[in-house]
Enzyme design. Structure first.
Site, PDB file in Angstrom:
ATOM      1  N   PRO A  16     -54.894  66.626  75.289  1.00 23.83           N
ATOM      2  CA  PRO A  16     -54.143  66.167  74.116  1.00 23.83           C
ATOM      3  C   PRO A  16     -53.768  64.699  74.273  1.00 23.83           C
ATOM      4  O   PRO A  16     -53.281  64.295  75.323  1.00 23.83           O
ATOM      5  CB  PRO A  16     -52.889  67.051  74.153  1.00 23.83           C
ATOM      6  N   CYS A 101     -44.591  64.107  78.092  1.00 24.34           N
ATOM      7  CA  CYS A 101     -44.576  62.815  77.410  1.00 24.34           C
ATOM      8  C   CYS A 101     -43.373  61.970  77.855  1.00 24.34           C
ATOM      9  O   CYS A 101     -42.230  62.405  77.713  1.00 24.34           O
ATOM     10  CB  CYS A 101     -44.557  63.006  75.888  1.00 24.34           C
TER      11      CYS A 101
END
Ligand SMILES: Cc1cc2nc3c(=O)[nH]c(=O)nc-3n(C[C@H](O)[C@H](O)[C@H](O)COP(=O)(O)O)c2cc1C
Length: 140
Positions: A16, A101
């Site tokens: 991703p 993240c």
């Protein structure tokens, strides 16, 4: 390789990447032989509050299906609610929870890698997402 009850076409996956792994990019990678492709990270809050842009990120083409949807967030109930909605989609292989993240705008909302600072919150999120994704436990 098996992931739960899901068997990907091969074991080369497209990771991703926010701003990169949109539908067009995923289709190209799938057509070049990727066994499985992941969406960009999708905001569970965005979906919950009906953001059309976020909804658009969930659109999976038949040429890439089934694909993995990665979600991020910090509210276990909202993550669970969205997991339930996403798992009902026929073209979703499984759900991935973003806990990596490091972007400041994500971490300041207690999302992404922030979850590593609060293992209890991460645990509540995983529990809720699994509990609400029951339809993904059926063989597709
Ligand atoms: C531009 C960019 C965006 C990324 N976005 C995400 C993301 O949305 N979710 C995620 O889990 N990882 C994200 N990553 C991390 C990648 O999925 C991958 O784990 C990382 O690049 C390390 O893989 P590599 O060792 O093959 O480079 C991103 C990486 C890049 C370079």
């Amino acid at each position: 390789m098996n992931i739960g009850n899901f068997v990907p076409e091969n074991n080369v996956f497209l990771a991703p990447m926010a701003g990169v792994t949109d539908k067009a990019f995923r289709i190209i990678c799938k057509e070049f032989g990727a066994g499985l492709v992941y969406t960009e990270m999708v905001s569970s809050k965005g979906l919950y509050y009906g953001s059309q842009r976020t909804e658009f990120m969930l659109d999976i083409d038949e040429r890439e299906a089934p694909a993995v949807v990665q979600i991020f967030g910090s509210d276990a109930d909202i993550m669970g609610y969205m997991a339930e909605k996403i798992s009902e989609k026929e073209d979703v292989a499984f759900i991935d929870i973003n806990m990596g993240c490091p972007a400041p705008k994500i971490v300041k909302n207690k999302e992404g890698s922030y979850l590593m600072r609060e293992p209890e919150l991460a645990k509540r999120i995983v529990k809720k997402v699994v509990e609400k994704s029951k339809s993904l436990l059926l063989v597709k």
